[in-house]
Design an enzyme around this catalytic site. Structure first.
Site, PDB file in Angstrom:
ATOM      1  N   SER A 183     -41.678  -2.759  32.897  1.00 24.79           N
ATOM      2  CA  SER A 183     -40.966  -1.522  32.553  1.00 24.79           C
ATOM      3  C   SER A 183     -39.463  -1.717  32.762  1.00 24.79           C
ATOM      4  O   SER A 183     -39.062  -2.456  33.667  1.00 24.79           O
ATOM      5  CB  SER A 183     -41.502  -0.415  33.477  1.00 24.79           C
ATOM      6  OG  SER A 183     -41.433   0.829  32.864  1.00 24.79           O
ATOM      7  N   PRO A 184     -38.643  -1.067  31.949  1.00 24.37           N
ATOM      8  CA  PRO A 184     -37.196  -1.234  32.140  1.00 24.37           C
ATOM      9  C   PRO A 184     -36.769  -0.732  33.519  1.00 24.37           C
ATOM     10  O   PRO A 184     -37.145   0.372  33.917  1.00 24.37           O
ATOM     11  CB  PRO A 184     -36.596  -0.362  31.029  1.00 24.37           C
ATOM     12  CG  PRO A 184     -37.688   0.584  30.633  1.00 24.37           C
ATOM     13  CD  PRO A 184     -38.970  -0.135  30.873  1.00 24.37           C
TER      14      PRO A 184
ATOM     15  N   ALA B 201     -31.961  -0.157  30.986  1.00 21.40           N
ATOM     16  CA  ALA B 201     -31.106   0.666  30.124  1.00 21.40           C
ATOM     17  C   ALA B 201     -29.784  -0.076  29.896  1.00 21.40           C
ATOM     18  O   ALA B 201     -29.065  -0.389  30.841  1.00 21.40           O
ATOM     19  CB  ALA B 201     -30.853   2.003  30.793  1.00 21.40           C
TER      20      ALA B 201
ATOM     21  N   GLN C  40     -33.684  -2.235  26.145  1.00 18.54           N
ATOM     22  CA  GLN C  40     -33.725  -0.776  26.077  1.00 18.54           C
ATOM     23  C   GLN C  40     -32.311  -0.271  25.836  1.00 18.54           C
ATOM     24  O   GLN C  40     -31.470  -0.290  26.739  1.00 18.54           O
ATOM     25  CB  GLN C  40     -34.280  -0.182  27.381  1.00 18.54           C
ATOM     26  CG  GLN C  40     -34.511   1.323  27.248  1.00 18.54           C
ATOM     27  CD  GLN C  40     -34.876   1.991  28.550  1.00 18.54           C
ATOM     28  OE1 GLN C  40     -34.204   1.792  29.566  1.00 18.54           O
ATOM     29  NE2 GLN C  40     -35.919   2.798  28.537  1.00 18.54           N
TER      30      GLN C  40
ATOM     31  N   TYR D 116     -31.476  11.412  29.720  1.00 24.13           N
ATOM     32  CA  TYR D 116     -30.299  10.799  29.120  1.00 24.13           C
ATOM     33  C   TYR D 116     -29.990  11.471  27.776  1.00 24.13           C
ATOM     34  O   TYR D 116     -30.660  12.419  27.379  1.00 24.13           O
ATOM     35  CB  TYR D 116     -30.483   9.281  29.023  1.00 24.13           C
ATOM     36  CG  TYR D 116     -30.526   8.680  30.416  1.00 24.13           C
ATOM     37  CD1 TYR D 116     -29.392   8.686  31.222  1.00 24.13           C
ATOM     38  CD2 TYR D 116     -31.702   8.183  30.961  1.00 24.13           C
ATOM     39  CE1 TYR D 116     -29.419   8.201  32.525  1.00 24.13           C
ATOM     40  CE2 TYR D 116     -31.748   7.690  32.267  1.00 24.13           C
ATOM     41  CZ  TYR D 116     -30.597   7.706  33.033  1.00 24.13           C
ATOM     42  OH  TYR D 116     -30.624   7.254  34.312  1.00 24.13           O
TER      43      TYR D 116
ATOM     44  N   ARG E   7     -38.833   5.355  24.087  1.00 22.64           N
ATOM     45  CA  ARG E   7     -39.313   5.930  25.353  1.00 22.64           C
ATOM     46  C   ARG E   7     -38.924   7.394  25.409  1.00 22.64           C
ATOM     47  O   ARG E   7     -37.771   7.753  25.182  1.00 22.64           O
ATOM     48  CB  ARG E   7     -38.732   5.174  26.551  1.00 22.64           C
ATOM     49  CG  ARG E   7     -39.158   5.771  27.876  1.00 22.64           C
ATOM     50  CD  ARG E   7     -38.843   4.897  29.076  1.00 22.64           C
ATOM     51  NE  ARG E   7     -39.998   4.098  29.459  1.00 22.64           N
ATOM     52  CZ  ARG E   7     -40.233   3.643  30.692  1.00 22.64           C
ATOM     53  NH1 ARG E   7     -39.383   3.878  31.662  1.00 22.64           N
ATOM     54  NH2 ARG E   7     -41.308   2.930  30.944  1.00 22.64           N
TER      55      ARG E   7
ATOM     56  N   LEU F 135     -47.184   4.602  38.061  1.00 22.26           N
ATOM     57  CA  LEU F 135     -48.133   4.293  39.137  1.00 22.26           C
ATOM     58  C   LEU F 135     -49.403   3.623  38.624  1.00 22.26           C
ATOM     59  O   LEU F 135     -50.505   4.055  38.949  1.00 22.26           O
ATOM     60  CB  LEU F 135     -48.482   5.551  39.926  1.00 22.26           C
ATOM     61  CG  LEU F 135     -47.385   6.103  40.831  1.00 22.26           C
ATOM     62  CD1 LEU F 135     -47.897   7.291  41.619  1.00 22.26           C
ATOM     63  CD2 LEU F 135     -46.862   5.029  41.773  1.00 22.26           C
TER      64      LEU F 135
ATOM     65  N   GLY G 154     -43.692  -0.967  36.719  1.00 26.18           N
ATOM     66  CA  GLY G 154     -42.344  -0.979  37.281  1.00 26.18           C
ATOM     67  C   GLY G 154     -42.345  -1.455  38.713  1.00 26.18           C
ATOM     68  O   GLY G 154     -42.257  -2.655  38.993  1.00 26.18           O
ATOM     69  N   ARG G 155     -42.529  -0.509  39.627  1.00 21.63           N
ATOM     70  CA  ARG G 155     -42.393  -0.857  41.046  1.00 21.63           C
ATOM     71  C   ARG G 155     -43.430  -1.862  41.524  1.00 21.63           C
ATOM     72  O   ARG G 155     -43.148  -2.677  42.407  1.00 21.63           O
ATOM     73  CB  ARG G 155     -42.432   0.422  41.890  1.00 21.63           C
ATOM     74  CG  ARG G 155     -41.150   1.229  41.724  1.00 21.63           C
ATOM     75  CD  ARG G 155     -41.303   2.643  42.189  1.00 21.63           C
ATOM     76  NE  ARG G 155     -42.226   3.370  41.333  1.00 21.63           N
ATOM     77  CZ  ARG G 155     -42.573   4.637  41.516  1.00 21.63           C
ATOM     78  NH1 ARG G 155     -42.064   5.306  42.530  1.00 21.63           N
ATOM     79  NH2 ARG G 155     -43.407   5.234  40.702  1.00 21.63           N
TER      80      ARG G 155
HETATM   81  C1  LIG Z   1     -35.389   0.347  40.237  1.00 24.05           C
HETATM   82  C2  LIG Z   1     -35.797   1.149  39.043  1.00 24.05           C
HETATM   83  C3  LIG Z   1     -34.944   1.246  37.948  1.00 24.05           C
HETATM   84  C4  LIG Z   1     -35.366   1.936  36.789  1.00 24.05           C
HETATM   85  N1  LIG Z   1     -34.562   1.918  35.680  1.00 24.05           N
HETATM   86  C5  LIG Z   1     -35.040   2.398  34.506  1.00 24.05           C
HETATM   87  C6  LIG Z   1     -34.338   2.182  33.293  1.00 24.05           C
HETATM   88  O1  LIG Z   1     -33.309   1.509  33.238  1.00 24.05           O
HETATM   89  N2  LIG Z   1     -34.864   2.735  32.165  1.00 24.05           N
HETATM   90  C7  LIG Z   1     -36.037   3.446  32.175  1.00 24.05           C
HETATM   91  O2  LIG Z   1     -36.478   3.928  31.134  1.00 24.05           O
HETATM   92  N3  LIG Z   1     -36.735   3.623  33.306  1.00 24.05           N
HETATM   93  C8  LIG Z   1     -36.277   3.096  34.459  1.00 24.05           C
HETATM   94  N4  LIG Z   1     -37.027   3.202  35.594  1.00 24.05           N
HETATM   95  C9  LIG Z   1     -38.362   3.829  35.509  1.00 24.05           C
HETATM   96  C10 LIG Z   1     -39.442   2.753  35.329  1.00 24.05           C
HETATM   97  O3  LIG Z   1     -39.268   2.055  34.119  1.00 24.05           O
HETATM   98  C11 LIG Z   1     -40.855   3.356  35.372  1.00 24.05           C
HETATM   99  O4  LIG Z   1     -40.996   4.217  34.269  1.00 24.05           O
HETATM  100  C12 LIG Z   1     -41.121   4.144  36.663  1.00 24.05           C
HETATM  101  O5  LIG Z   1     -40.724   3.388  37.794  1.00 24.05           O
HETATM  102  C13 LIG Z   1     -42.604   4.499  36.778  1.00 24.05           C
HETATM  103  O6  LIG Z   1     -43.394   3.330  36.735  1.00 24.05           O
HETATM  104  P1  LIG Z   1     -43.974   2.658  38.084  1.00 24.05           P
HETATM  105  O7  LIG Z   1     -44.766   3.722  38.809  1.00 24.05           O
HETATM  106  O8  LIG Z   1     -44.828   1.502  37.599  1.00 24.05           O
HETATM  107  O9  LIG Z   1     -42.811   2.193  38.906  1.00 24.05           O
HETATM  108  C14 LIG Z   1     -36.631   2.569  36.769  1.00 24.05           C
HETATM  109  C15 LIG Z   1     -37.442   2.512  37.893  1.00 24.05           C
HETATM  110  C16 LIG Z   1     -37.067   1.803  39.009  1.00 24.05           C
HETATM  111  C17 LIG Z   1     -38.013   1.723  40.189  1.00 24.05           C
END
Ligand SMILES: Cc1cc2nc3c(=O)[nH]c(=O)nc-3n(C[C@H](O)[C@H](O)[C@H](O)COP(=O)(O)O)c2cc1C
Length: 372
Positions: free
Chosen positions: A26-27, A61, A103, A185, A233, A307, A329-330
């Site tokens: 994920s971004p 992003a 992205q 955004y 997205r 999640l 993501g995380r």
């Molecule tokens: C450190 C960090 C930076 C993030 N930056 C972006 C981003 O640049 N663009 C975006 O669409 N989402 C961003 N997100 C959201 C993640 O892409 C993801 O949608 C969100 O963390 C939920 O997924 P997860 O539960 O697997 O972490 C970011 C999340 C984290 C933790």
């Protein structure tokens, strides 16, 4: 779209893109670029997911114009000179069998903020990124700068910026562009009646509020080749805008498909608060039902995010037809080899999917666990 029954580790194809599995990183903004340029940190950070087996790695992003940055430390594609530093990343990832997406983003009223880890604070001085712009002059939070309402001039300028960034994305060798329409955004600001109070053709009813979104998709598509996938997205629902429901998201997805979008990346929230999803209060895959609804309702590919922690669970989401891709993501921050472990957990092999440089050694360690 995939046949039901194919799982997380099956191949994904869309136009000329072929992924080795259905995991997308994920971004995730890292806030460590200088003047928009990627550096060694980005190469190592993103490259480790290519070594770690991901099918697609989505860059954070990446601002289409300087005033569209969330912070002064965001990546950018507003200059031709940005291309080279990003090409290093796409080439390295490709050498490891992974595809790379960018992205493209514009922060709108969420621009001009300090490092997120410094906590909420006053906006940084407006002339660092350029003054924030938005559909209406409503600040994101009281601490943020009051944005300038976009006139026809700014709409034209920003559409030209999206288009030019897409051209540079081709030059940098990206396999996918994702338009960032989520998390409060600029595009989300147009879409929501909470942040868009315009009385011209860009405000008011649903069709007017999504006009700019469709124009952005068109602008990107003029430079982004037809045979390359375009993702979008969106925040499928947002607790601070109850008027925007999942039904509107299905309608939006159908309209975006008519404007060249191939996949909807189904995210959440961010209009009036940070978009982060709280580990403590939410269930694994809490957005998966929304992804399934959009996939079936608009007959379009989707990515599910939020999640998704266990390979077994992710595999089930794909097999049930609730998504075409899983974005992590995380969990990927915590375990960059999540995908390689998934191959083992889902019984797809021992260490044969690991890079040779690691696999041959781990194989011997598994046979002789005492070897250090
Ligand atoms: C450190 C960090 C930076 C993030 N930056 C972006 C981003 O640049 N663009 C975006 O669409 N989402 C961003 N997100 C959201 C993640 O892409 C993801 O949608 C969100 O963390 C939920 O997924 P997860 O539960 O697997 O972490 C970011 C999340 C984290 C933790």
């Amino acid at each position: 779209m995939h046949e039901s029954g194919e799982g997380l580790l099956s191949h994904f194809t869309c136009k000329d893109l072929a992924l080795r599995n259905r995991v997308m990183i994920s971004p995730m903004a890292q806030y460590c670029a200088t003047d928009g340029y990627a550096n060694d940190y980005h190469l190592v950070h993103l490259g480790k997911y290519a070594i770690g087996g991901a099918g697609l790695i989505m860059l954070e992003a990446t601002a289409v114009e300087a005033r569209g940055r969330t912070t002064p430390f965001d990546l950018g594609l507003w200059r031709d000179e940005h291309v080279e530093s990003l090409r290093r990343i796409t080439e390295f990832n490709r050498s490891q069998g992974a595809a790379t997406g960018v992205q493209l983003a514009h922060a709108g009223r969420k621009g001009n903020q300090p490092y997120p880890w410094d906590g909420p604070g006053p906006a940084i001085t407006p002339d660092v990124n350029g003054y924030p712009i938005a559909p209406s002059a409503i600040p994101f939070t009281p601490e943020c700068s009051i944005p300038q309402e976009m006139g026809k001039k700014e709409i034209k300028e920003t559409l030209a910026a999206w288009k030019a960034a897409a051209r540079r994305a081709v030059q940098a060798g990206f396999d996918v562009i994702e338009i960032h329409g989520a998390h409060g955004y600029l595009l989300h600001q147009f879409m929501s009646s909470k942040s868009n109070l315009r009385v011209d053709e860009y405000g008011g009813g649903f069709d007017n509020r999504i006009r700019y979104l469709l124009e952005v998709a068109d602008a990107v598509r003029t430079e982004w080749p037809e045979d390359k996938p375009l993702f979008y997205r969106t925040s499928v629902v947002d607790p601070s805008d109850e008027q925007w429901t999942i039904d509107e998201s299905v309608r939006l997805a159908s309209r975006l498909a008519e404007h060249g979008v191939d996949l909807i990346d189904c995210s959440y929230g961010g209009l009036a608060k940070r978009a982060t999803t709280n580990m403590g209060t939410r269930n694994q895959g809490f957005l998966v039902p929304c992804s399934g609804t959009i996939r079936r309702g608009a007959n379009i590919r989707t990515a599910a995010v939020g999640l998704i922690l266990d390979p077994d669970f992710a595999d089930g989401v794909i097999r049930k037809g609730d998504a075409d891709l899983i974005a992590t993501g995380r969990e990927a921050l915590y375990n960059p080899h999540w995908v390689l472990h998934a191959y083992q957990e889902l019984g797809k092999g021992g260490f044969s999917d690991w890079p040779d440089q690691y696999g041959w050694w781990l194989q011997s360690r598994a046979k002789h666990p005492v070897i250090r």
